[in-house]
Design a protein around this motif. Structure first.
Motif, PDB file in Angstrom:
ATOM      1  N   GLY A 274       0.751  -1.071   0.043  1.00 30.52           N
ATOM      2  CA  GLY A 274      -0.096   0.060  -0.064  1.00 30.52           C
ATOM      3  C   GLY A 274       0.986   1.450   0.055  1.00 30.52           C
ATOM      4  N   GLN A 275       2.005   1.217   0.102  1.00 30.69           N
ATOM      5  CA  GLN A 275       2.976   2.370   0.208  1.00 30.69           C
ATOM      6  C   GLN A 275       2.915   2.908  -1.474  1.00 30.69           C
ATOM      7  OE1 GLN A 275       7.177   1.994   1.567  1.00 30.69           O
ATOM      8  NE2 GLN A 275       7.331   4.258   1.645  1.00 30.69           N
ATOM      9  N   THR A 276       3.060   4.426  -1.314  1.00 34.33           N
ATOM     10  CA  THR A 276       2.862   4.872  -2.855  1.00 34.33           C
ATOM     11  C   THR A 276       4.270   5.594  -2.955  1.00 34.33           C
ATOM     12  OG1 THR A 276       2.054   6.520  -1.473  1.00 34.33           O
ATOM     13  CG2 THR A 276       0.291   5.462  -3.075  1.00 34.33           C
ATOM     14  N   ILE A 277       5.031   5.294  -4.009  1.00 39.01           N
ATOM     15  CA  ILE A 277       6.459   5.835  -4.039  1.00 39.01           C
ATOM     16  C   ILE A 277       6.482   6.557  -5.478  1.00 39.01           C
ATOM     17  CG2 ILE A 277       8.847   5.176  -3.891  1.00 39.01           C
ATOM     18  CD1 ILE A 277       7.629   2.576  -2.495  1.00 39.01           C
ATOM     19  N   GLN A 278       6.717   7.738  -5.412  1.00 43.67           N
ATOM     20  CA  GLN A 278       6.934   8.597  -6.721  1.00 43.67           C
ATOM     21  C   GLN A 278       8.654   8.656  -6.998  1.00 43.67           C
ATOM     22  OE1 GLN A 278       6.585  12.818  -6.781  1.00 43.67           O
ATOM     23  NE2 GLN A 278       5.197  12.622  -8.881  1.00 43.67           N
ATOM     24  N   ARG A 279       9.196   8.144  -7.937  1.00 46.17           N
ATOM     25  CA  ARG A 279      10.348   8.228  -8.332  1.00 46.17           C
ATOM     26  C   ARG A 279      10.889   9.610  -8.464  1.00 46.17           C
ATOM     27  NH1 ARG A 279      12.360   5.732 -13.870  1.00 46.17           N
ATOM     28  NH2 ARG A 279      11.786   7.817 -14.583  1.00 46.17           N
ATOM     29  N   ASP A 280      11.867  10.035  -8.059  1.00 54.98           N
ATOM     30  CA  ASP A 280      12.597  11.467  -8.213  1.00 54.98           C
ATOM     31  C   ASP A 280      13.388  11.484  -9.629  1.00 54.98           C
ATOM     32  OD1 ASP A 280      14.114  14.026  -8.330  1.00 54.98           O
ATOM     33  OD2 ASP A 280      14.404  13.962  -5.942  1.00 54.98           O
ATOM     34  N   ASN A 281      12.875  12.027 -10.698  1.00 55.76           N
ATOM     35  CA  ASN A 281      13.211  12.092 -11.831  1.00 55.76           C
ATOM     36  C   ASN A 281      14.698  12.766 -11.891  1.00 55.76           C
ATOM     37  OD1 ASN A 281      11.469  10.369 -13.024  1.00 55.76           O
ATOM     38  ND2 ASN A 281      10.089  12.087 -13.813  1.00 55.76           N
ATOM     39  N   ARG A 282      14.998  13.464 -11.063  1.00 61.29           N
ATOM     40  CA  ARG A 282      16.551  14.215 -11.015  1.00 61.29           C
ATOM     41  C   ARG A 282      17.537  13.506 -10.679  1.00 61.29           C
ATOM     42  NH1 ARG A 282      14.728  18.666  -6.733  1.00 61.29           N
ATOM     43  NH2 ARG A 282      14.434  16.621  -5.751  1.00 61.29           N
TER      44      ARG A 282
END
Ligand code: BDR
Ligand code: CA
Length: 317
Positions: A274-282
């Motif tokens: 259930g964890q939501t993880i957004q990749r840091d595109n930098r």
């Protein structure tokens, strides 16, 4: 011109508030309400949606949706938060005369997007099961939605993590496989997560104003919110966070929020389920599980006072 909004929901105390906000806002045109299990079971959330439609004269049709997650076993019902009936145990009739749309929610979503290509904003404030089912049945609908606004997730911004487990927010944990599919589809998603919804408080004073000055809808919101408020008071919190109405507010006025772009994945197993993880595109990572997933937007900041003024002003007005 008013924005065409399809509201996918599990009413739900704060869902009912968000629905009435959209119903009353002059720039929102509710084109449909689809229900999904979550704050209570699918029979009750659907009955609650029909009740809201009938009592407050909402023109939009109601379509019944999924009663369980795509893959996982359903979790326990959050009766401590939303009451046994999903509406804070305020008595409402067991059965409602109002007509249900004959189509299942996923089919209703597909048909509505096809009828109004590029025009529909989906505001989804429950488990994402109906949206995932619609995508599975007709993947091309991703290209037909104007935007998908989700109340869900927690991205560890400003110290905000989960509300059901240390890392997972309720709507995402309730069907993590569906959420991963919805974030991964080629439609523009904006996630209004706990990071921002926990910065907007509905206070006892707001509830008193709604009760005294908000007509029938305001009184009803204050009544159903009493149980919800008592749940929060166990943690020493006065009032409660404005979850679902924040997503509805974004659909009306996106300038209330600052967002960040990047692909989002949802953990579907283990202790981080259930964890939501957004990749840091930098950051130039090597090959990873976010490769090939489209960028989506995650809310990182909110102008809380302005959002509250929009929601309260609409409900009181
Ligand atoms: C979300 O979970 C439900 O309790 C609320 O209706 C909201 O959609 C918050 O985590
Ligand atoms: Ca909800």
């Amino acid at each position: 011109m008013a924005k065409k909004i399809l509201f996918d929901t599990d009413p739900g105390v704060d869902d009912a508030t968000a629905l009435l906000f959209l119903h009353k806002h002059p720039e929102a045109e509710l084109v449909g309400i689809t229900t999904v299990f979550g704050n209570t079971d699918i029979d009750r959330v659907t009955r609650n949606a029909l009740y809201l439609k009938e009592r407050f004269d909402v023109a939009a049709p109601v379509a019944r949706g999924a009663g369980r997650p795509l893959v996982c076993e359903p979790g326990p019902l959050p009766v401590l938060v939303h009451g046994d009936n999903g509406l804070g145990n305020v008595t409402i009739p067991e059965s409602i005369a109002g007509d249900l749309d004959p189509r299942p929610a996923a089919r209703f979503i597909i048909d509505t997007l096809r009828e109004h290509p590029g025009e529909i904003t989906i505001v989804a404030v429950g488990r994402l099961t109906n949206l995932a089912q619609a995508l599975a049945e007709a993947p091309e609908i991703a290209g037909l939605a104007k935007e998908v606004v989700i109340m869900g997730g927690a991205f560890a911004l400003s110290g905000h993590n989960g509300n059901v487990t240390p890392v997972a927010e309720a709507n995402i944990l309730g069907d993590p496989h569906a959420a991963d599919l919805v974030f991964g589809a080629a439609w523009p998603v904006v996630a209004v997560g706990l990071d921002v919804t926990r910065q907007v408080m509905i206070t006892p004073r707001d509830l008193a104003r709604l009760h005294g000055e908000g007509g029938d809808a305001g009184r009803f919101i204050a009544e159903i919110s009493d149980h919800y408020r008592r749940f929060y008071s166990r943690f020493g919190i006065e009032g409660f966070y404005c979850h679902d109405a924040s997503a509805a507010a974004l659909a009306i006025d996106p300038s209330l929020f600052t967002t960040r772009a990047g692909p989002v994945r949802v953990a579907t197993e283990g202790i981080v389920m259930g964890q939501t993880i957004q990749r840091d595109n930098r950051i130039p990572f090597g090959p990873n599980a976010w490769d090939g997933v489209p960028d989506q937007h995650v809310c990182v900041e909110v102008e809380a006072d302005r959002l509250k003024a929009l929601v309260m002003g609409t409900l009181l007005g």
